[in-house]
Design an enzyme around this catalytic site. Structure first.
Site, PDB file in Angstrom:
ATOM      1  N   LYS A 166      18.239 -30.445  46.433  1.00  0.00           N
ATOM      2  CA  LYS A 166      17.770 -29.483  45.272  1.00  0.00           C
ATOM      3  C   LYS A 166      18.118 -30.160  44.089  1.00  0.00           C
ATOM      4  CE  LYS A 166      22.422 -27.421  46.421  1.00  0.00           C
ATOM      5  NZ  LYS A 166      23.012 -26.363  46.983  1.00  0.00           N
ATOM      6  N   ARG A 204      28.373 -14.448  48.707  1.00  0.00           N
ATOM      7  CA  ARG A 204      27.198 -14.593  47.627  1.00  0.00           C
ATOM      8  C   ARG A 204      25.957 -14.444  48.431  1.00  0.00           C
ATOM      9  NH1 ARG A 204      26.989 -21.011  45.323  1.00  0.00           N
ATOM     10  NH2 ARG A 204      26.421 -21.111  47.588  1.00  0.00           N
ATOM     11  N   TYR A 235      31.768 -36.439  14.184  1.00  0.00           N
ATOM     12  CA  TYR A 235      31.608 -35.035  13.700  1.00  0.00           C
ATOM     13  C   TYR A 235      33.215 -34.284  13.624  1.00  0.00           C
ATOM     14  CZ  TYR A 235      26.567 -34.702  14.052  1.00  0.00           C
ATOM     15  OH  TYR A 235      25.316 -34.764  13.768  1.00  0.00           O
ATOM     16  N   MET A 241      24.724 -35.844  19.989  1.00  0.00           N
ATOM     17  CA  MET A 241      23.523 -35.461  20.885  1.00  0.00           C
ATOM     18  C   MET A 241      23.172 -36.781  21.391  1.00  0.00           C
ATOM     19  SD  MET A 241      20.229 -33.369  19.785  1.00  0.00           S
ATOM     20  CE  MET A 241      21.090 -31.878  19.512  1.00  0.00           C
TER      21      MET A 241
HETATM   22  C1  LIG Z   1      23.859 -27.126  47.874  1.00  0.00           C
HETATM   23  C2  LIG Z   1      24.290 -26.928  49.148  1.00  0.00           C
HETATM   24  C3  LIG Z   1      24.623 -27.747  50.094  1.00  0.00           C
HETATM   25  C4  LIG Z   1      25.312 -28.990  49.765  1.00  0.00           C
HETATM   26  O1  LIG Z   1      26.432 -29.042  49.458  1.00  0.00           O
HETATM   27  P1  LIG Z   1      27.465 -30.305  49.006  1.00  0.00           P
HETATM   28  O2  LIG Z   1      28.727 -29.837  48.581  1.00  0.00           O
HETATM   29  O3  LIG Z   1      26.583 -31.095  47.934  1.00  0.00           O
HETATM   30  O4  LIG Z   1      27.401 -31.240  50.294  1.00  0.00           O
HETATM   31  C5  LIG Z   1      24.848 -27.252  51.581  1.00  0.00           C
HETATM   32  N1  LIG Z   1      24.369 -26.142  51.926  1.00  0.00           N
HETATM   33  C6  LIG Z   1      23.810 -25.103  50.948  1.00  0.00           C
HETATM   34  C7  LIG Z   1      23.440 -23.861  51.443  1.00  0.00           C
HETATM   35  C8  LIG Z   1      23.701 -25.440  49.551  1.00  0.00           C
HETATM   36  O5  LIG Z   1      23.235 -24.721  48.790  1.00  0.00           O
END
Ligand SMILES: *Cc1c(COP(=O)(O)O)cnc(C)c1O
Length: 360
Positions: free
Chosen positions: A35, A130, A255, A303
């Site tokens: 992802k 969650r 800055y 930046m």
């Molecule tokens: C992002 C995610 C992972 C991977 O987690 P890491 O800490 O990067 O290994 C695994 N399971 C779910 C449901 C996630 O959203």
């Protein structure tokens, strides 16, 4: 090319990390989590390099669609499932597997009338609070999904750990126990461990592991870096010096005049800034590697640029290579200096950073 920042992706390191994960996972299958543009490493090149994975995990429908368009044929799991009939149809067309974590998603499936028999991953909330069904509802949810028409191709179970990265065995063990109590007698494949769960102290024993950060060669733990886990950093974030100047004692740099020269100094200006994803919270004094040697930031990240005190280093000139993180300067260390975690730094690498893939 001088004056430009790039992220070089080492596909050998990706494959090495997958083999380390496999060894650690025992007989469990590996869902490689790609992802968020593969944590900034490039969605498709990463997936292509990790084709030995048993499945891929993505957060958004678009990511799954992009993987299919790029020729990825492995199972792809939508980790948050779908939100609406159109998404469900697209997921069916793309042969995506779905996480089901909310009753509205069950209703979508019940109303769809589509012919697709999905692999469905039922998410149980064991304490993350969650996504997911309460453990006590697992059996009823599974029963309801079994009655879908057409029936699911397969039902699987997953849960997500909230504290595995803190090596807090008590919380993880409690989550594990809740999960086992609710699902232990059910005949379905289960998935529990993310990277921290996989490398942590509690044996989780599951059929699928879901590593993300470990595959990219960064540690999920605060108290060690990836090398301590046998993992290799995948990304080299590199740039170069675009100017070198003398600054007299008492002059300031950048800055807000946040850095003041305590002596006559040599300052190298690096083509890398928060527009590239370098956090502005990187403190003055945080190191970068100039031609392999450490030198501290002088003043604030801006930046497009940052200034580095190279008074101690000879031979720094326009074009001298700079490593922002990678082998030799762990992204974990940079993250600590920025008051964040490697995940956030890697994901923040911005669109204008050129991704260069070193194919295996
Ligand atoms: C992002 C995610 C992972 C991977 O987690 P890491 O800490 O990067 O290994 C695994 N399971 C779910 C449901 C996630 O959203």
């Amino acid at each position: 090319m001088s004056g430009s920042i790039r992220a070089v992706i080492d596909t050998n390191a990706l494959q090495h990390n997958l083999s380390v994960v496999r060894a650690r996972a025992g007989s469990a299958r590996v869902m490689a989590v790609v992802k968020a543009n593969a944590y900034g490493h490039g969605l498709l090149p990463t997936a292509l390099a990790l084709q030995a994975a048993d499945a891929f995990g993505v957060a958004r429908l678009e990511e799954g669609v992009a993987l299919r368009a790029g020729g990825i044929t492995q199972p792809i799991v939508l980790l948050e499932g779908v939100f609406g009939a159109e998404q469900l149809e697209e997921a069916a067309r793309q042969r995506l597997q779905l996480v089901v974590h909310d009753v509205s998603q069950i209703e979508l499936l019940e109303c769809s009338g589509g012919a697709q028999r999905f692999v469905l991953w039922v998410k149980i909330d064991t304490g993350m609070n969650r996504l997911g069904f309460p453990p006590g509802e697992s059996a009823a949810v599974l029963e309801r999904l079994r009655r879908l028409s057409p029936a699911p191709r397969e039902l699987r179970l997953l849960t997500h750990l909230s504290c595995a990265n803190e090596r807090d065995d008590a919380v993880t063990r409690a989550q594990l126990q809740r999960f086992r109590e609710a699902t232990g007698s059910l005949p379905y494949a289960v998935s529990i461990a993310n990277s921290a769960g996989l490398f942590g102290a509690v044996a989780l024993g599951c059929d699928w592991v879901r590593p993300g950060i470990a595959l990219y060669g960064a540690s999920p733990f605060d108290d060690c870096i990836a090398a301590d886990l046998g993992l290799e950093p995948v990304m080299r974030l590199e740039s170069s010096v675009i100017a070198v100047r003398r600054v007299a004692r008492g002059e300031s740099v950048g800055y807000g005049g946040a850095w003041v020269a305590k002596r006559d100094s040599a300052i190298a200006v690096i083509a890398a800034g928060y527009g590239d994803g370098l956090h502005r919270s990187l403190g003055g004094g945080a190191p970068v590697l100039i031609d392999g040697r450490r030198a501290p930031l002088a003043g604030r990240v801006s930046m497009d640029m940052m200034a580095v005190d190279v008074s101690e280093l000879a031979g720094v000139r326009v074009g001298t290579p700079v490593l922002l993180w990678g082998p030799g300067l762990a992204v974990e260390e940079v993250a600590r200096n920025a008051g964040t975690i490697p995940y956030e730094l890697l994901c923040a690498v911005s669109q204008r950073v050129r991704l260069v893939v070193n194919r295996a």
